[in-house]
Design a protein around this motif. Structure first.
Motif, mmCIF file in Angstrom:
data_model
loop_
_atom_site.group_PDB
_atom_site.id
_atom_site.type_symbol
_atom_site.label_atom_id
_atom_site.label_comp_id
_atom_site.label_asym_id
_atom_site.label_seq_id
_atom_site.Cartn_x
_atom_site.Cartn_y
_atom_site.Cartn_z
ATOM 1 N N ASN A 93 0.832 -1.211 0.000
ATOM 2 C CA ASN A 93 0.000 0.000 0.000
ATOM 3 C C ASN A 93 0.865 1.259 0.000
ATOM 4 O O ASN A 93 0.544 2.251 -0.662
ATOM 5 N N GLU A 94 1.962 1.218 0.761
ATOM 6 C CA GLU A 94 2.875 2.367 0.775
ATOM 7 C C GLU A 94 3.482 2.586 -0.607
ATOM 8 O O GLU A 94 3.622 3.724 -1.072
ATOM 9 N N ILE A 95 3.864 1.494 -1.262
ATOM 10 C CA ILE A 95 4.430 1.605 -2.612
ATOM 11 C C ILE A 95 3.401 2.182 -3.575
ATOM 12 O O ILE A 95 3.708 3.054 -4.403
ATOM 13 N N LYS A 96 2.162 1.706 -3.457
ATOM 14 C CA LYS A 96 1.101 2.206 -4.325
ATOM 15 C C LYS A 96 0.920 3.710 -4.146
ATOM 16 O O LYS A 96 0.760 4.458 -5.117
ATOM 17 N N GLN A 97 0.967 4.170 -2.892
ATOM 18 C CA GLN A 97 0.806 5.592 -2.620
ATOM 19 C C GLN A 97 1.973 6.397 -3.198
ATOM 20 O O GLN A 97 1.786 7.470 -3.784
ATOM 21 N N LEU A 98 3.199 5.868 -3.054
ATOM 22 C CA LEU A 98 4.365 6.566 -3.590
ATOM 23 C C LEU A 98 4.286 6.676 -5.108
ATOM 24 O O LEU A 98 4.676 7.689 -5.693
ATOM 25 N N LYS A 99 3.780 5.635 -5.750
ATOM 26 C CA LYS A 99 3.646 5.686 -7.205
ATOM 27 C C LYS A 99 2.589 6.699 -7.629
ATOM 28 O O LYS A 99 2.741 7.372 -8.651
ATOM 29 N N GLN A 100 1.535 6.807 -6.843
ATOM 30 C CA GLN A 100 0.503 7.787 -7.164
ATOM 31 C C GLN A 100 1.029 9.207 -7.000
ATOM 32 O O GLN A 100 0.692 10.104 -7.776
ATOM 33 N N ASP A 101 1.876 9.407 -5.982
ATOM 34 C CA ASP A 101 2.463 10.732 -5.772
ATOM 35 C C ASP A 101 3.440 11.102 -6.879
ATOM 36 O O ASP A 101 3.666 12.278 -7.167
ATOM 37 N N LYS A 102 4.060 10.086 -7.495
ATOM 38 C CA LYS A 102 5.017 10.264 -8.594
ATOM 39 C C LYS A 102 6.252 11.056 -8.180
ATOM 40 O O LYS A 102 6.958 11.607 -9.005
ATOM 41 N N THR A 103 6.501 11.157 -6.893
ATOM 42 C CA THR A 103 7.733 11.774 -6.408
ATOM 43 C C THR A 103 8.351 10.834 -5.384
ATOM 44 O O THR A 103 7.642 10.231 -4.585
ATOM 45 N N LEU A 104 9.666 10.736 -5.435
ATOM 46 C CA LEU A 104 10.371 9.841 -4.528
ATOM 47 C C LEU A 104 11.559 10.568 -3.925
ATOM 48 O O LEU A 104 12.177 11.412 -4.579
ATOM 49 N N SER A 105 11.878 10.203 -2.700
ATOM 50 C CA SER A 105 13.077 10.734 -2.063
ATOM 51 C C SER A 105 13.922 9.567 -1.567
ATOM 52 O O SER A 105 13.428 8.454 -1.371
ATOM 53 N N THR A 106 15.186 9.843 -1.358
ATOM 54 C CA THR A 106 16.090 8.818 -0.836
ATOM 55 C C THR A 106 15.632 8.334 0.531
ATOM 56 O O THR A 106 15.707 7.137 0.836
ATOM 57 N N ASP A 107 15.127 9.247 1.359
ATOM 58 C CA ASP A 107 14.674 8.868 2.700
ATOM 59 C C ASP A 107 13.492 7.905 2.640
ATOM 60 O O ASP A 107 13.385 6.983 3.462
ATOM 61 N N GLU A 108 12.594 8.106 1.678
ATOM 62 C CA GLU A 108 11.439 7.211 1.558
ATOM 63 C C GLU A 108 11.874 5.795 1.179
ATOM 64 O O GLU A 108 11.342 4.810 1.702
ATOM 65 N N ILE A 109 12.846 5.700 0.272
ATOM 66 C CA ILE A 109 13.350 4.378 -0.107
ATOM 67 C C ILE A 109 14.082 3.733 1.068
ATOM 68 O O ILE A 109 13.938 2.533 1.330
ATOM 69 N N LYS A 110 14.860 4.521 1.804
ATOM 70 C CA LYS A 110 15.554 3.977 2.978
ATOM 71 C C LYS A 110 14.563 3.467 4.011
ATOM 72 O O LYS A 110 14.789 2.435 4.656
ATOM 73 N N ASP A 111 13.458 4.198 4.184
ATOM 74 C CA ASP A 111 12.435 3.775 5.141
ATOM 75 C C ASP A 111 11.816 2.442 4.716
ATOM 76 O O ASP A 111 11.616 1.545 5.544
#
Length: 651
Positions: free
Chosen positions: A207-225
């Motif tokens: 679900n978190e991945i789905k939300q990140l894809k919908q936002d279409k923006t990613l940060s290094t901190d989000e991937i680390k989390d």
């Protein structure tokens, strides 16, 4: 399959023969998978050519798990000879665009010393693209874990229908005499209880991945989390793993989450890409130098080049990248050993004058004279001083000296820019100023030598003063293993590609001794050799290591980079001018005692010489005062193997 189909429309008739594609289409429509999960139609993902014949009455009975028919009867009704093809990449619900590949190949800095490993960065995905790929990798591994663990879903509208269906087709159906479960419903409930926590964690991450894809923006901190949560999931799965396949996926999770930098020698062969690297010298000849690939992240690699067997010059690196079915060729240049800076002392004290010798070489490794040199020195307090041609003295062709008054303690950064005739070469190094340190080391030896016109016998003197202790010192200097060492009271041994020169000395009132040795070098040109770094050991005191190497350039070739001048001293002598056609064939040009222009030749690298002849005898009463010699291939871009000679008389 009967169970899945029985959950659909009840009016199928008592007994029907349908293709599997038809059944799948009905299941897809009834479960609403296409609308809910936004994946491609199942008939595009699954390819079957066989048909399925089944009994509808059995399909009705199978809805009650307590009266599940023997598995062998189901096996007898299924006849599948084709292979199931499932494309996971098609099934992914990715909202990211197709990544554009634009390779960039660049050295990490402007120039490297001969003891450094040049590092060239190959980047074909930028930071944002790399984060997208990592997110997709995380999603993929979660899907694989979910599939390997055979999770079930309570709702007929969930992806569990497809997972169960694929499981039936992919795994071998037990034979007729296989043990039957006594109570399938109880077994299934226990499995659900054991996996519920894992399934919840997987669902949360997806679900978190789905939300990140919908936002279409990613940060290094989000991937680390996400990767931190993957580590926790891996620990949970280790406690509840059900089969060997799941164990394999746990290993993949740990590898993805831990972010270690993978390295490979010579070539890179990865799951997503392959890379080869080729190195060429300034004459576009391929050279055999070892390379190492270090993966920094998705789409970014550092390529390190081993300095062993390298010579000073301009090099070209070519990479061949194969990714996504496409090939990309990139090229870049880097300077290696064109500028070297020797400091007369390893460490200075405040207010002492730092003395430097600078060697400038061109693309083929030959000395440059005159060269336009700028030297910027940045003190620890960030005060910057620039030394130019007014402050830098040309001692001989390609050799320059400079002085700099030190002030505060700390590391001083040196940036050198030199016009080599092929462009601007940059070099960065440093020296240190301290109030107190253990040993003072001062080395006296040439920075540039000519073993062809001078005796191949070069002296080294090293003055060492100790500021700590009075115990015996073990002092070691290091030179290339190809050197011959003589005229010394030290012991000499060869270890690997170095000769280690060792003395045992006891300080007297602080002063240790003047250590001496002589060396000869192979008659190969051009070369740039490192001496040192000296190490000193004393009982009870940590090993002291000299802060810098001392570099020696071997280059007897005299290049004409300006017009021959009757004023400049370097033209007004009869020293021999050596032209090296290769490592064995040499020509020596000089003015003999009768002021005739004469040449000799050698075919064994200068060990022995054959007397040649006079090239030109001046008229009576005319004597030559000087000359210059230029071999065309010594100048980058010139390929004609022609030696040019210019001589002048008093007129």
């Amino acid at each position: 399959i009967e169970k899945l189909y029985s959950q659909g429309i009840p009016n199928h008739g008592p007994t029907q023969t349908k293709s599997i594609d038809e059944i799948l289409k009905e299941i897809e429509q009834e479960a609403g998978l296409h609308a809910q999960n936004n994946i491609l139609p199942l008939e595009e993902q699954l390819s079957f050519s066989d048909t399925l014949t089944y009994s509808h009455s059995q399909a009705q009975d199978i809805t009650n798990p307590s009266i599940l028919p023997p598995l062998n009867s189901l096996q007898e009704q299924l006849s599948l000879s084709d292979t199931l093809t499932f494309s996971h990449s098609q099934a992914q619900n990715s909202t990211f665009p197709i990544l554009q590949i634009i390779p960039i190949l660049e050295p990490t800095k402007g120039g490297y010393s001969m003891t450094e490993e040049p590092e060239i960065v190959l980047e074909f995905y930028d930071e944002s693209q790399a984060l997208q790929l990592e997110l997709n990798d995380i999603e993929l591994i979660l899907n694989l874990v979910e599939s390997a663990g055979e999770p079930t879903q309570d709702s007929p509208n969930s992806l569990g229908l497809i997972t169960d269906f694929i499981g039936i087709l992919l795994f071998k159906i037990p034979s007729v005499d296989a043990a039957k479960p006594e109570n399938l419903k109880d077994t299934k409930d226990i499995a659900k209880d054991n996996k519920s926590s894992d399934k919840a964690k997987i669902k949360q991450l997806k679900n978190e991945i789905k939300q990140l894809k919908q936002d279409k923006t990613l940060s290094t901190d989000e991937i680390k989390d996400l990767k931190s949560k993957l580590k926790i999931l891996a620990l949970q799965l280790k406690e509840t793993k059900q089969n060997a396949k799941l164990n394999s996926e746990i290993t993949k999770i740990e590898k993805l989450a831990n972010e270690f930098k993978e390295t490979q020698k010579d070539n890179w062969n990865g799951n997503k890409e392959t890379i080869t690297a080729e190195i060429f010298d300034s004459k576009n000849n391929k050279v055999n130098l070892a390379v190492e690939f270090v993966k920094q992240r998705e789409g970014k690699f550092n390529i390190k080049i081993d300095p062993l067997n390298a010579k000073p010059g301009i090099y070209k690196i070519k990479t061949i990248l194969n990714v996504n079915g496409n090939q990309f060729v990139s090229e870049s240049q880097f300077a290696w050993g064109l500028v070297s800076v020797n400091s007369m002392k390893s460490i200075y004290k405040p207010t002492e004058t730092a003395k430097f010798e600078i060697v400038i070489l061109n693309a083929t490794g030959n000395p440059v004279c005159p060269a336009n040199v700028l030297m910027q020195i940045i003190a620890p307090n960030l005060q910057s001083t620039t030394l130019s041609s007014n402050d830098i003295v040309e001692d001989s062709c390609g050799l320059y000296t400079a002085d700099y008054p030190t002030s505060v303690t700390g590391n001083y950064t040196i940036n050198v820019q030199a016009d080599t005739g092929n462009g601007i070469a940059n070099f960065e190094t440093y020296f240190t100023v301290l109030d107190k340190y253990d040993y003072d080391i001062i080395r006296y030896t040439p920075s540039k030598i000519d073993p062809f016109t001078e005796p191949n016998d070069f002296d080294v003197e090293i003055d060492i003063t100790s500021f700590v202790g009075n115990n015996e010192l073990t002092i070691r200097d290091y030179v290339p293993s190809s050197f011959n060492i003589f005229n010394t009271d030290a012991t000499v041994e060869t270890i690997g590609n170095q000769k280690v020169i060792t003395w045992h000395k006891t300080p007297k009132d602080g002063f240790v001794d003047t250590l001496v040795y002589s060396y000869s070098v192979p008659l190969i040109t051009p070369e740039l050799y490192p001496l040192g770094k000296i190490t000193i050991d004393q009982s009870g005191i940590p090993t002291f290591t000299e802060a810098r190497n001392w570099f020696v350039a071997v280059d007897p070739q005299f290049l004409v980079s300006t017009d021959v001048s009757t004023i400049d001293d370097k033209w007004q002598n009869s020293n021999k001018r050596i032209v090296a056609i290769n490592s064995t064939h040499l020509y020596s040009f000089y003015l003999d005692g009768a002021s005739d222009l004469h040449y000799d030749s050698s075919t064994n690298g200068g060990y022995t010489w054959t007397t040649g002849a006079d090239l030109y005898s001046p008229d009576t009463g005319i004597s030559y005062n000087g000359m210059g010699v230029w071999y065309e291939p010594s100048t980058p871009g010139r390929t004609n193997k022609v030696i040019h000679i210019a001589a002048f008389d008093s007129g």
